[in-house]
Design a protein around this motif. Structure first.
Motif, PDB file in Angstrom:
ATOM      1  N   GLN A   1      -6.397  -0.659  -2.927  1.00  0.00           N
ATOM      2  CA  GLN A   1      -4.934  -0.656  -2.994  1.00  0.00           C
ATOM      3  C   GLN A   1      -4.415  -1.740  -3.947  1.00  0.00           C
TER       4      GLN A   1
ATOM      5  N   THR B   1       0.347   8.962  -9.712  1.00  0.00           N
ATOM      6  CA  THR B   1       1.492   8.463  -8.953  1.00  0.00           C
ATOM      7  C   THR B   1       0.984   8.065  -7.570  1.00  0.00           C
ATOM      8  N   LYS B   2       1.866   7.510  -6.746  1.00  0.00           N
ATOM      9  CA  LYS B   2       1.464   7.072  -5.409  1.00  0.00           C
ATOM     10  C   LYS B   2       0.973   8.226  -4.544  1.00  0.00           C
ATOM     11  N   ASP B   3       1.527   9.435  -4.764  1.00  0.00           N
ATOM     12  CA  ASP B   3       1.176  10.553  -3.900  1.00  0.00           C
ATOM     13  C   ASP B   3       0.562  11.733  -4.642  1.00  0.00           C
TER      14      ASP B   3
ATOM     15  N   MET C   1      -4.764   8.104  -0.987  1.00  0.00           N
ATOM     16  CA  MET C   1      -3.484   8.010  -0.302  1.00  0.00           C
ATOM     17  C   MET C   1      -3.617   8.316   1.197  1.00  0.00           C
TER      18      MET C   1
ATOM     19  N   PHE D   1      -4.312  -0.491  -7.687  1.00  0.00           N
ATOM     20  CA  PHE D   1      -3.588   0.734  -8.029  1.00  0.00           C
ATOM     21  C   PHE D   1      -3.048   0.683  -9.465  1.00  0.00           C
ATOM     22  N   ASP D   2      -3.379   1.716 -10.221  1.00  0.00           N
ATOM     23  CA  ASP D   2      -2.919   1.917 -11.597  1.00  0.00           C
ATOM     24  C   ASP D   2      -3.404   0.851 -12.575  1.00  0.00           C
TER      25      ASP D   2
END
Length: 488
Positions: free
Chosen positions: A86, A400-402, A119, A89-90
């Protein structure tokens, strides 16, 4: 040399007259003995007997059910819990992790390889405290029965060679599948059903389906009688096994007896072993006319059992229906059952698509294990679940997050085994913080195949077939060993 070719090469005039007397005598003798003897001989030879000396030692598993998730499930979103991702991320995948390793052309041209943490939430389950994704609520209930292997790896990076590798031990087409090897070596205790049966169930429309090639259940260079018999999900389970209108069972018996005599005559002439295979398969088809309808009749299954599998259990061709058929087949003496479920190739839209794939299969997989255990069959039935490789930690395409996608990743993926001599509740192997490289207890795909053979009572190094000048083995010519750590 091929016996049919050898026969024709030897057909000089002198050789023909030298052998014709003996052959004519064989034909006359077969006619005098009559159909009763021919039927008895065919019936006894139709049962696939084990090879002399097999099994090599007392087997812990007598049967195998192989659940193949074609397309490669994401280990990151199902089993390989990496909460530390986490924080990444990205961010670009560190070069120290990739270390210049080959990736597919589908992502090698991307400007970035952004890290995509799962996720989905993970939680601990069972006495063993196994971390399991929220996508697997039913499997979470059986974690104490299964051994999760998180360090499986392969050298194949594309689907077709990788699936061929998983099922045959080689990326090169033409080798026998694991089901064919087991059918050849151990035979079958059923006189009315094939030793090796294959299902190719339906899958969600959202699934990105790779083609299934028959080499995944083919007998390769072994006799064709060891090829898996594919039972269809729509219409008749086996094409043309029913008698046509106007032909009853006694008529079919008379026709088969006559045909078998002709085939025996031809076999005496040319010695082609495939003729004996043809005779045996005709006889098997005749017996399947009564055994298959009984096999597919679920009316005697208890309400509790059917509810455990779920509502799709009555939908012919579904994965759930195939799963309960697998249990019914092994109860009736089939040695190997293979279920190949397609649609797991999620290069984009992974969260939505993997959820659909899991919904289609996960309850049935867990129910199968529980069903086997309740019937006392799990202790000597081996269940294997897995795909052909894993998925990348970095996203293919937009992240993206989702929403994200994952590319092919052969360097590590997760499989599980249950039953038949497997230690339940254990986890074997470990990957790095990015689920990219194996850092502990690597398991090559042929080490896994060696483990399956070992649990079935076979030493993979002593189980071979001479072909093209080599002692061919399921596990190849290189050294591979059973993973003792997952064996009880």
């Amino acid at each position: 040399m091929d016996p049919f070719l050898e026969f024709h090469q030897q057909q000089t005039r002198r050789q023909f007259f030298g052998g014709v007397g003996l052959r004519a005598g064989n034909i006359a003798l077969a006619g005098m003995l009559g159909s009763q003897f021919a039927r008895a001989e065919t019936a006894s030879s139709s049962i696939h007997q084990p090879l002399p000396g097999l099994p090599h030692f007392a087997p812990k598993a007598k049967r195998l059910i192989y659940l193949h998730m074609n397309g490669a499930p994401s280990q990151l979103d199902l089993w390989d819990h990496k909460p530390g991702l986490q924080a990444h991320f990205d961010k670009d995948l560190p070069e120290s992790i990739r270390n210049g390793q080959r990736i597919t052309t589908m992502t090698s041209g991307q400007a970035r390889l952004p890290v995509a943490p799962s996720m989905f939430k993970f939680a601990q389950h069972g006495k063993c405290g196994r971390f399991v994704s929220e996508l697997l609520p039913h499997t979470a209930k059986i974690v104490d029965e299964i051994a999760v292997i998180k360090s499986v790896h392969t050298s194949a990076i594309n689907h077709d060679p990788a699936c061929t590798f998983v099922m045959t031990g080689s990326e090169v087409p033409g080798k026998p599948s694991i089901g064919s090897w087991l059918s050849y070596g151990l035979g079958s205790v059923s006189n009315d059903l094939p030793a090796f049966v294959v299902f190719t169930p339906s899958f969600p429309a959202t699934g990105n389906a790779q083609a299934l090639f028959t080499r995944m259940w083919s007998s390769g260079f072994l006799a064709t009688k060891y090829t898996g018999v594919a039972l269809r999900g729509q219409g008749d389970p086996v094409l043309y096994v029913k008698n046509p209108p106007g032909v009853d069972s006694s008529d079919r018996r008379t026709m088969l007896d006559a045909l078998n005599k002709l085939n025996q005559i031809n076999h005496a002439r040319v010695g082609d072993p495939e003729i004996q295979t043809r005779i045996a398969q005709y006889e098997m088809a005749f017996r399947m006319q009564s055994s298959v309808p009984e096999l597919t009749d679920l009316s005697k299954e208890s309400k509790a059992t059917l509810e455990m599998y779920g509502e799709d259990v009555h939908r012919s061709g579904s994965f759930t229906h195939s799963a309960i058929m697998a249990r019914r087949l092994i109860e009736r003496g089939t040695r190997v059952v293979q279920l190949l479920h397609r649609g797991w190739d999620q290069h984009s839209g992974l969260p939505k698509n993997i959820a659909a794939q899991v919904k289609d299969t996960e309850r049935a997989c867990a129910a199968l294990v529980m069903d086997l255990k309740q019937r006392g069959l799990l202790e000597d039935t081996l269940v294997v679940w897995g795909g052909e490789f894993g998925r990348t930690v970095y996203s293919q395409g937009t992240l993206t997050k989702d929403n994200y996608g994952r590319d092919h990743h052969p360097r590590c993926f997760t499989m599980w085994m249950a039953g038949g001599g497997v230690k339940g509740g254990i986890e074997h192997g470990e990957t790095d913080d990015f689920s990219y490289n194996i850092v502990k207890d690597p398991v090559h795909i042929n080490d896994l195949n060696a483990t399956i053979l070992n649990l079935m009572g076979i030493d993979n190094n002593r189980f071979s077939y001479k072909f093209q000048g080599l002692d061919q083995r399921l596990t190849g010519v290189e050294e591979h060993h059973a993973v003792k750590a997952v064996m009880a």
